[in-house]
Design a protein around this motif. Sequence first.
Motif, mmCIF file in Angstrom:
data_model
loop_
_atom_site.group_PDB
_atom_site.id
_atom_site.type_symbol
_atom_site.label_atom_id
_atom_site.label_comp_id
_atom_site.label_asym_id
_atom_site.label_seq_id
_atom_site.Cartn_x
_atom_site.Cartn_y
_atom_site.Cartn_z
ATOM 1 N N THR A 157 96.162 -53.228 -49.978
ATOM 2 C CA THR A 157 96.908 -52.147 -51.021
ATOM 3 C C THR A 157 97.283 -50.909 -50.155
ATOM 4 N N PHE B 114 88.124 -49.300 -56.633
ATOM 5 C CA PHE B 114 89.015 -49.957 -56.836
ATOM 6 C C PHE B 114 89.129 -50.457 -58.531
ATOM 7 N N ARG B 115 90.210 -50.252 -59.243
ATOM 8 C CA ARG B 115 90.179 -50.901 -60.557
ATOM 9 C C ARG B 115 90.671 -52.285 -60.308
ATOM 10 N N ASP C 228 108.380 -51.321 -62.472
ATOM 11 C CA ASP C 228 106.943 -51.244 -63.172
ATOM 12 C C ASP C 228 106.670 -52.428 -63.882
ATOM 13 N N LEU D 87 103.021 -53.185 -62.896
ATOM 14 C CA LEU D 87 102.150 -51.876 -62.698
ATOM 15 C C LEU D 87 100.623 -51.991 -62.640
ATOM 16 N N TYR D 88 99.998 -51.651 -61.858
ATOM 17 C CA TYR D 88 98.389 -51.659 -61.683
ATOM 18 C C TYR D 88 98.094 -53.266 -61.759
ATOM 19 N N ILE E 36 104.979 -53.750 -54.192
ATOM 20 C CA ILE E 36 104.764 -52.513 -54.674
ATOM 21 C C ILE E 36 106.160 -51.864 -55.128
ATOM 22 N N LYS F 29 99.980 -53.914 -57.537
ATOM 23 C CA LYS F 29 98.847 -53.396 -56.475
ATOM 24 C C LYS F 29 98.937 -54.026 -55.127
ATOM 25 N N HIS G 207 110.717 -43.242 -63.846
ATOM 26 C CA HIS G 207 110.679 -43.520 -62.290
ATOM 27 C C HIS G 207 111.153 -42.641 -61.470
ATOM 28 N N ASN H 25 106.342 -44.878 -65.200
ATOM 29 C CA ASN H 25 106.122 -45.160 -63.734
ATOM 30 C C ASN H 25 106.405 -43.850 -63.030
ATOM 31 N N GLY I 192 107.051 -45.503 -55.673
ATOM 32 C CA GLY I 192 107.490 -45.498 -54.275
ATOM 33 C C GLY I 192 106.382 -45.263 -53.316
ATOM 34 N N PHE J 139 101.880 -43.771 -64.900
ATOM 35 C CA PHE J 139 102.110 -43.503 -63.705
ATOM 36 C C PHE J 139 102.067 -44.363 -62.635
ATOM 37 N N ALA J 140 102.587 -44.561 -61.763
ATOM 38 C CA ALA J 140 102.713 -45.617 -60.520
ATOM 39 C C ALA J 140 101.243 -45.380 -60.021
ATOM 40 N N ARG J 141 100.558 -46.396 -59.455
ATOM 41 C CA ARG J 141 99.198 -46.731 -59.054
ATOM 42 C C ARG J 141 98.659 -45.635 -58.091
ATOM 43 N N ILE J 142 99.599 -45.689 -56.896
ATOM 44 C CA ILE J 142 99.285 -44.911 -55.921
ATOM 45 C C ILE J 142 99.048 -43.179 -56.177
ATOM 46 N N ARG K 166 96.029 -42.640 -58.040
ATOM 47 C CA ARG K 166 94.989 -42.481 -57.279
ATOM 48 C C ARG K 166 94.990 -41.223 -56.722
ATOM 49 N N PHE L 126 83.593 -42.767 -64.240
ATOM 50 C CA PHE L 126 83.336 -42.696 -62.906
ATOM 51 C C PHE L 126 84.462 -41.721 -62.513
#
Lengths: 418, 163
Positions: free
Chosen positions: A137, A155-156, A189, A192-193, A219, A224, B11, B58, B62, B85-88, B91, B142
């Motif tokens: 990822t 990671f989730r 999306d 998404l996740y 992506i 993910k 987006h 989202n 990208g 939110f987009a995942r990256i 993070r 966490f």
Amino acid sequence: MGMTMTQKILAAHAGLPEVHAGDLIEAKLDIVLGNDVTTPVAIGVFEKAGFTEVFDREKIVIALDHYTPCKDIKSAELCVTAREFAKKHNITHLYDVGTVGIEHALLPEQGIVGPGDCIIGADSHTCTYGALGAFSTGVGSTDMAAGMASGLNWFRVPSAIKVELKGKLQPYVSGKDVILHLIGMIGVDGALYQSLEFTGEGVSELSMDDRFTISNMAIEAGGKNGIFPVDEKTMEYISGRFGREPAVYEADEDAEYERVVTIDLSELRPTVSLPHLPSNTRTVDEAAGMPIQQVVIGSCTNGRMSDMRVAASILEGHKVADGVRCIIIPATQQIYLDCLKEGLLETFVKAGCAVSAPTCGPCLGGHMGVMADGERAVATTNRNFVGRMGHTGSEVILASPAVAAASAIAGCVASPEA
Amino acid sequence: MRGKVWKYGDHIDTDVIIPARYLNNPDPAELASHCMVDIDESFAGSVQNGDIMVGGWNFGCGSSREHAPVAIQASGISCVIAASFARIFYRNSINIGFPILECPEASEAIRAGDIVSVDTATGVITDETTGETFQAKPFPAFIEQIIDSGGLLSYLKSKQDKK
């Protein structure tokens, strides 16, 4: 409740008997990757936090592929930072101009990644290695720094979408058309996740290059990761490349999926994504005739040998249309050499194409094919956002190498079937 | 946190947050000077310290470029509220200790130019212009720890030093 393939790999790397969607886990990393844009930022974060040692010099890969051969002084300075760090820490896998290829074509080719691995890369298209049955990822530079320091990351655990493939692709329809079609179905999306878990009898009909292209663009659906089961084709591909023992995981019969999407490969048409989202898909027939000024055939999505071969088969004996610039970028030095040996470079040059050394260059509007206001390209790349390949008034249409080559000859979006 | 809202749509990708042509210089102040330029030329010159960015679904999709949340943070924006939110991007923001809040209702209702205050500890978002309040999704414990440590590397270093 059973686990998906992704969940099994994550559980194994977290040292847990099982994991569930939504769990936050800490997992061991097999490979930590960065490029010339993201690695220098990671180095800054790593050193600022006071770390002095990397966790394992053989498990870090630095590929200087985005702005290389360096487009300007600032880019050259980024590469210097990365090279000096690699030298200081005696990093085994530093790929520089002359050995570097586009990272996501390079790592599988060099046998650095393989089935069952847990991989992070400070590049969003790191999800490509899912094609090999790995959990892989994209992350940011701070994640890369954490990975380099500790060999671990958080990671989730993702829930999953099962993508059931059946049937067989028609001529001139490829992995690119499969993934564009899927993104068109579920949206940018839509995953998404989540993990996209490809399965079904149709998988065995797809070449490894098709699978790399499909996983690469997970992506673009927000995913993910995008993962394929390991089969004979996978084992054949890694044979002689991958030095470690492959770990083969299979989803449990009772694994939980949030939804199931079925795609009949035999029904797919060559597909394009119109500006400015990858989900804005049409069949090539619906988009045919849109005028273009540029074609790009290459990138981590479609710069592999089978992509070069299909482009050459269409360009052979033809000329790129007046007013169109066709840029071809074999993704690695090995692919470049194979193109040379098979006579494809001659075909490209005689057709009026410009052939470049491996680089991400034009895909992200970096260099080697940046567009002006009002220009439009057909590209085998992965994103068609506003300004992605240059001016905010330029446009990118995403397509397969077959559609891109046919469009280069026609001077407009065109089907390769004609 | 309290500030004026800069509102954007669905987006919003990292190529418009910070175009790739500016990634050859990762200095935060330099990145901030080009932030959002491809969709909003007024942003970088007019944003005030403490202002709040509100996006739709989202947000941050990208590329993995951490330069995107770094550019927004360095421009003076105190937090981003979005429907998702987009995942990256999610993070990356957590990892650099930059507050983000997921709240579809707030994303829908809050308008450009509103004055909004945010309590990141409770996730309560108040639109002072309209008087409406919203509850963002809380972070898992966490992730709270990472943010409280000032980011992932500080968290990791303090854990390593304790060993």
